[in-house]
Design an enzyme around this catalytic site. Structure first.
Site, PDB file in Angstrom:
ATOM      1  N   SER A  21       0.828  -1.204   0.000  1.00 47.04           N
ATOM      2  CA  SER A  21       0.000   0.000   0.000  1.00 47.04           C
ATOM      3  C   SER A  21       0.867   1.261   0.000  1.00 47.04           C
ATOM      4  O   SER A  21       1.866   1.348   0.711  1.00 47.04           O
ATOM      5  CB  SER A  21      -0.886  -0.012   1.247  1.00 47.04           C
ATOM      6  OG  SER A  21      -1.648   1.162   1.301  1.00 47.04           O
ATOM      7  N   ILE A  71       4.199  11.141   3.613  1.00 46.69           N
ATOM      8  CA  ILE A  71       3.086  11.512   2.720  1.00 46.69           C
ATOM      9  C   ILE A  71       1.901  12.032   3.540  1.00 46.69           C
ATOM     10  O   ILE A  71       1.231  12.968   3.130  1.00 46.69           O
ATOM     11  CB  ILE A  71       2.654  10.285   1.863  1.00 46.69           C
ATOM     12  CG1 ILE A  71       3.867   9.681   1.128  1.00 46.69           C
ATOM     13  CG2 ILE A  71       1.545  10.670   0.887  1.00 46.69           C
ATOM     14  CD1 ILE A  71       4.613  10.616   0.217  1.00 46.69           C
ATOM     15  N   CYS A 131       1.205   3.983  10.611  1.00 52.90           N
ATOM     16  CA  CYS A 131       1.734   5.109   9.835  1.00 52.90           C
ATOM     17  C   CYS A 131       2.476   6.063  10.762  1.00 52.90           C
ATOM     18  O   CYS A 131       1.887   6.585  11.720  1.00 52.90           O
ATOM     19  CB  CYS A 131       0.605   5.859   9.124  1.00 52.90           C
ATOM     20  SG  CYS A 131       1.212   7.335   8.285  1.00 52.90           S
ATOM     21  N   GLY A 244       9.080  -5.099   3.759  1.00 49.98           N
ATOM     22  CA  GLY A 244      10.230  -4.308   4.217  1.00 49.98           C
ATOM     23  C   GLY A 244      11.475  -4.626   3.425  1.00 49.98           C
ATOM     24  O   GLY A 244      12.130  -5.643   3.671  1.00 49.98           O
ATOM     25  N   GLY A 245      11.773  -3.787   2.442  1.00 51.07           N
ATOM     26  CA  GLY A 245      13.022  -3.918   1.707  1.00 51.07           C
ATOM     27  C   GLY A 245      13.090  -5.055   0.721  1.00 51.07           C
ATOM     28  O   GLY A 245      14.165  -5.361   0.203  1.00 51.07           O
TER      29      GLY A 245
HETATM   30  C1  SIN Z   1       2.032   7.954   4.634  1.00 52.99           C
HETATM   31  O1  SIN Z   1       0.994   8.150   3.985  1.00 52.99           O
HETATM   32  O2  SIN Z   1       2.579   8.877   5.269  1.00 52.99           O
HETATM   33  C2  SIN Z   1       2.646   6.590   4.659  1.00 52.99           C
HETATM   34  C3  SIN Z   1       1.680   5.544   5.034  1.00 52.99           C
HETATM   35  C4  SIN Z   1       2.205   4.620   6.075  1.00 52.99           C
HETATM   36  O3  SIN Z   1       3.388   4.639   6.408  1.00 52.99           O
HETATM   37  O4  SIN Z   1       1.417   3.823   6.585  1.00 52.99           O
END
Ligand code: SIN
Length: 304
Positions: A21, A71, A131, A244-245
């Site tokens: 995602s 983000i 997040c 992860g990576g």
């Molecule tokens: C974000 O939208 O800042 C990243 C989403 C996440 O790390 O779950």
């Protein structure tokens, strides 16, 4: 012929490779460059109750073997995702869809989940309590076992779909959080989300990211993710999506040997938009090289 198939709580996947995602839009954008029906599943852009513009820019900083993002959960909101984005994805994609959900209160998580539960095209719900880029929500639900269990229990009541919980590595004891999620009724665990990090612009003498701190992902975090998948596999009975990576077919095999039933590819999609396709294409030859006939047979093999 080698067997790449796997499954997640009864949802059958042709192969274990899933774009993570936030790194693959709503999926249909990538159908312009390759047939996205080759993917095992897609975890679509994280969705919140209300539309979100996201954090101020700059939101991305490059690092050696990775990147930092902040983000801030930019997305058009759950109603638009259900009425527009998922149907648009369905026009070109027949395979499983994972809906990633975030919130700022238990009520928001519940409302989003309730709505996604009604969408027949959603196969799995991935509850994002990890997040690192928002205040009063996101990761704050995923750093204490009791908070994690609370939100999982609340959401469990409103969905009959397989419920995975996406966890943050920014904790001292990932095992206790994963167990609390299982206790709360989760059907699976997705791990890991990004690790917190930052960069400073030497000319400006200020943090590069407007929000100062962001989430660090990419190849550099693979050993951290692998370790957490390995630890959690020992502690819970529910399936794990390893994240992860991951950047190669070998990484997928390694994650599965650590205990993952499927594997998400994140930051590598931003480096190489063909990453998932290339990994899927390379999997058969890597399996042959290591005498693997079926990927299902190697899940957790490193524990024996
Ligand atoms: C974000 O939208 O800042 C990243 C989403 C996440 O790390 O779950």
């Amino acid at each position: 012929m080698v067997d790449l198939s796997t499954s997640l709580c009864g949802v059958k996947l042709d192969n274990p490779v899933i774009p993570a995602s936030g790194t693959f839009g709503f999926g249909y954008e990538f159908n312009d460059i390759y047939d996205i029906n080759i993917l095992g599943a897609i975890s679509i852009k994280g969705t919140t109750k209300e539309p979100r513009f996201g954090n101020p820019t700059p939101r991305i900083a490059e690092c050696t073997e990775g990147l930092i993002n902040s983000i801030g959960l930019q997305n058009p909101g759950v109603d638009k995702v259900i009425s527009y984005e998922i149907p648009k994805l369905r026009e070109c994609y027949r395979k499983p869809i994972i809906s990633n959900i975030s919130g700022f209160s238990i009520e928001e998580y519940v409302e989003c989940c309730q709505k996604m539960n009604e969408v027949k095209d959603v196969d799995i719900i991935e509850l994002n309590i990890s997040c690192p880029n928002v205040h009063n929500g996101g990761m704050s639900f995923g750093t204490q076992p009791e908070n994690a269990q609370g939100v999982v229990e609340a959401v469990r009541k409103v969905t009959t779909k397989p419920l995975f919980v996406k966890l943050t590595p920014n904790v001292t004891d990932i095992v206790s959080i994963a167990k609390a999620c299982e206790q709360g009724g989760a059907d699976g665990i997705s791990l890991i989300n990004t690790s917190q990090g930052m960069r400073i612009d030497l000319k400006k003498r200020r943090p590069i990211i407007a929000n100062k701190i962001g989430g660090f992902s990419g190849r550099a975090i693979f050993p951290i993710a692998l370790k957490m998948v390995y630890q959690v596999y020992d502690a819970v009975k529910i399936p794990i999506m390893g994240i992860g990576g991951v950047a190669s077919a070998e990484d997928v095999v390694e994650m599965m040997m650590a205990g993952a039933s499927a594997v998400q590819v994140g930051a590598e999609n931003l480096v190489n938009p063909y990453a998932c396709r290339d990994i899927i294409n390379n999997l058969p030859q890597v399996m042959k090289k290591y005498n693997i006939n079926s990927l299902k047979d190697i899940i957790g093999e490193a524990h024996k």
